[in-house]
Write a protein that holds these residues in place. Structure first.
Motif, PDB file in Angstrom:
ATOM      1  N   LYS A   7       6.992 -14.039  -1.364  1.00 55.72           N
ATOM      2  CA  LYS A   7       7.203 -13.833  -2.797  1.00 55.72           C
ATOM      3  C   LYS A   7       7.005 -15.161  -3.546  1.00 55.72           C
ATOM      4  N   GLN A  10       3.525 -15.974  -3.680  1.00 56.12           N
ATOM      5  CA  GLN A  10       2.875 -15.148  -4.692  1.00 56.12           C
ATOM      6  C   GLN A  10       3.097 -15.701  -6.092  1.00 56.12           C
ATOM      7  N   THR A  90       5.265  -2.821 -10.674  1.00 54.20           N
ATOM      8  CA  THR A  90       6.174  -3.352  -9.658  1.00 54.20           C
ATOM      9  C   THR A  90       7.609  -3.037 -10.054  1.00 54.20           C
ATOM     10  N   TYR A 120       6.649   3.427 -10.966  1.00 57.68           N
ATOM     11  CA  TYR A 120       7.020   2.223 -10.221  1.00 57.68           C
ATOM     12  C   TYR A 120       6.474   2.322  -8.805  1.00 57.68           C
ATOM     13  N   ASP A 121       6.322   1.181  -8.179  1.00 56.17           N
ATOM     14  CA  ASP A 121       5.630   1.138  -6.880  1.00 56.17           C
ATOM     15  C   ASP A 121       6.524   1.453  -5.675  1.00 56.17           C
ATOM     16  N   ASN A 122       7.731   1.978  -5.937  1.00 52.43           N
ATOM     17  CA  ASN A 122       8.606   2.299  -4.797  1.00 52.43           C
ATOM     18  C   ASN A 122       8.706   3.804  -4.553  1.00 52.43           C
ATOM     19  N   GLU A 128       5.735   1.220   1.757  1.00 52.02           N
ATOM     20  CA  GLU A 128       6.692   0.129   1.951  1.00 52.02           C
ATOM     21  C   GLU A 128       6.194  -0.924   2.940  1.00 52.02           C
ATOM     22  N   GLU A 131       3.724  -5.709   1.884  1.00 51.25           N
ATOM     23  CA  GLU A 131       4.583  -6.767   1.352  1.00 51.25           C
ATOM     24  C   GLU A 131       4.001  -7.341   0.076  1.00 51.25           C
ATOM     25  N   ASP A 132       2.688  -7.239  -0.044  1.00 58.72           N
ATOM     26  CA  ASP A 132       2.010  -7.772  -1.216  1.00 58.72           C
ATOM     27  C   ASP A 132       1.954  -6.665  -2.266  1.00 58.72           C
ATOM     28  N   LYS A 133       2.558  -6.937  -3.420  1.00 55.75           N
ATOM     29  CA  LYS A 133       2.663  -5.886  -4.445  1.00 55.75           C
ATOM     30  C   LYS A 133       1.301  -5.422  -4.939  1.00 55.75           C
ATOM     31  N   ARG A 136       0.158  -2.922  -2.507  1.00 57.26           N
ATOM     32  CA  ARG A 136       1.045  -1.759  -2.575  1.00 57.26           C
ATOM     33  C   ARG A 136       0.589  -0.814  -3.695  1.00 57.26           C
ATOM     34  N   ARG A 137       0.081  -1.390  -4.772  1.00 56.41           N
ATOM     35  CA  ARG A 137      -0.385  -0.556  -5.880  1.00 56.41           C
ATOM     36  C   ARG A 137      -1.582   0.294  -5.474  1.00 56.41           C
TER      37      ARG A 137
END
Ligand SMILES: *[C@@H]1O[C@H](CO)[C@@H](O)[C@H](O)[C@H]1NC(C)=O
Ligand SMILES: *[C@@H]1O[C@H](CO)[C@@H](O)[C@H](O)[C@H]1NC(C)=O
Ligand SMILES: *[C@@H]1O[C@H](CO)[C@@H](O)[C@H](O)[C@H]1NC(C)=O
Ligand SMILES: *[C@@H]1O[C@H](CO)[C@@H](O)[C@H](O)[C@H]1NC(C)=O
Length: 416
Positions: A7, A10, A90, A120-122, A128, A131-133, A136-137
């Protein structure tokens, strides 16, 4: 700890990226590339002639700046192209950070009958593992395509800070028979943009998005540039499949990957990107893979600040519309003239970054009914012709830098 560190990295990368992009654009404006030998007149290609033409400042009457005015866009008459505009935010980020951009997207979509998905991305547990947002998108987009978007409809992925400046343009205009995956060139350098793509929701389109998201697991332990960096080796593999295998890839392709592997900063990263473009080739159409990559200036979005917030009716969407970046258009005539002159002479000027040209919040209900007016900042409008001249001039400056960087990678070729 690993998570925390990634993070932190990033955040640092994001900060450095911002600084560097500003620096790059600044140096582009400053004519950084003119320090080295310009393309010689002997290479009398059409490009050189066009470059020379683009180097003359476009003529414009600065005393004839328009005034704010209303545009009443009509809904598209043919709604056979179904598009879901996908925005993945995110978790933890406040949606208000993109309020103006999203308002324009929602109004635009309501008017023309496109669907908008802001989430949201969750939402998807399968994502999951990322780790890189940024990746993840893309995983999220893939899951949406699998679960929510109808087969053979379209998904337009956009960053949250992308908005519409010209509601009269249609997403449909970008589709071409025989093509299912659309991307565009970034404006501020020679990157392909990862900030937006338009894909058909079929096996090919989903496969492309899925494979891209999974490229996170192939990132080297280097200054890799997350998804926008990875888009280049990924596209190289996708469009030139023989580069996937070390046994069949060309020496140039191997060099690109090795540059990525050894990347320590933006010079290396940008060099890798320029290298992959050499392997892929500067084409717009890749019919055998149904991919179209719009050239710089022909895509559907670019960073608003690059041209000091100016827009033309040829433009469609703009990127980089974060609330925190917005500034007021100078209210005095001298300030306004300075904005226009900076655009025409391609010189740095932070005073007009970033003025969103849609001045009034849009009422989505009225948009849906087709009765909402878009109040446009006419003083920032340029005509299509001026736009083309300014764009060409800028594009040739960046092309020079790209060519120079290709040359510099020679020093990175390791002796065997
Ligand atoms: C510039 O525009 C103003 C206002 O429209 C006009 O009066 C003037 O003649 C124009 N100047 C030139 C050089 O075209
Ligand atoms: C609507 O658009 C689709 C896709 O572009 C086209 O195939 C169709 O012919 C159009 N329909 C009409 C009535 O124009
Ligand atoms: C990248 O570096 C790793 C170790 O540092 C090495 O094992 C791998 O072969 C390298 N890959 C390429 C494509 O150079
Ligand atoms: C600029 O281009 C757009 C779309 O390409 C077109 O609709 C518009 O009429 C053009 N404007 C002018 C002033 O030529």
């Amino acid at each position: 700890l690993q998570k925390m560190r990634s993070k932190q990295v990033q955040n640092i990368v994001a900060a450095v990226a911002l600084f560097l992009s500003l620096l790059m654009i600044y140096s582009a404006f400053k004519g950084w590339s003119t320090r080295s030998a310009p393309v010689t007149a002997r290479s009398t290609s059409a490009a050189t002639t066009a470059a020379a033409a683009a180097d003359q400042f476009p003529m414009i009457n600065t005393s004839s700046l328009g005034q704010p005015y209303y545009v009443y866009p009509k809904a598209r008459t043919n709604t056979s192209v179904a598009v879901t505009i996908v925005i993945v935010v995110t978790v933890g980020t406040k949606m208000e950070a993109f309020a103006t951009a999203m308002n324009s997207i929602e109004c635009y979509a309501a008017l023309h009958g496109y669907t908008v998905s802001v989430e949201y991305d969750n939402k998807f547990t399968e994502c999951e593992v990322h780790e890189d947002k940024f990746f993840r998108r893309h995983c999220h987009t893939h899951k949406l395509m699998q679960n929510q978007i109808k087969e053979d409809d379209w998904a337009l992925f956009i960053d949250g800070d992308v908005g519409v400046v010209n509601p009269k343009r249609l997403i449909d205009e970008y589709l071409e028979d025989g093509y299912e995956i659309y991307l565009f060139d970034r404006f501020y350098n020679w990157e392909y943009a990862a900030l937006s793509y338009l894909v058909k929701n079929n096996a090919r389109g989903r496969g492309w998005v899925e494979e891209f998201s999974k490229f996170e697991f192939k990132l080297p332990e280097s200054f890799h540039g997350t998804d926008n960096g990875a888009l280049h080796p990924f596209l190289m593999n996708y469009l030139v499949p023989e580069t996937r295998d070390p046994k069949t890839r060309s020496r140039t392709a191997a060099l690109c990957l090795s540059l990525w592997n050894r990347s320590k900063g933006f010079d290396d990263l940008f060099g890798m990107q320029a290298c992959t473009r050499m392997v892929i080739g500067e084409r717009e159409h890749f019919p055998e893979h149904k991919v179209k990559i719009y050239q710089k200036g022909n895509g559907w979005a670019h960073d608003l600040w690059i041209f000091h917030s100016h827009w033309a009716t040829d433009d469609f969407m703009m990127h980089s519309l974060k609330e925190e970046n917005f500034v007021q258009f100078p209210s005095d005539e001298a300030g306004q003239k300075h904005c226009r002159d900076s655009l025409l002479n391609l010189v740095g000027n932070g005073a007009c970054h970033v003025v969103f040209p849609v001045l009034k919040k849009l009422n989505v209900e009225k948009c849906k009914a087709g009765t909402e007016g878009w109040l446009m900042e006419g003083r920032l409008q340029i005509d299509n012709e001026t736009r083309k001249k300014v764009y060409d001039k800028m594009a040739y400056r960046i092309l020079k830098q790209q060519m120079e960087l290709v040359g510099k990678t020679a020093a990175k070729i390791q002796d065997v």
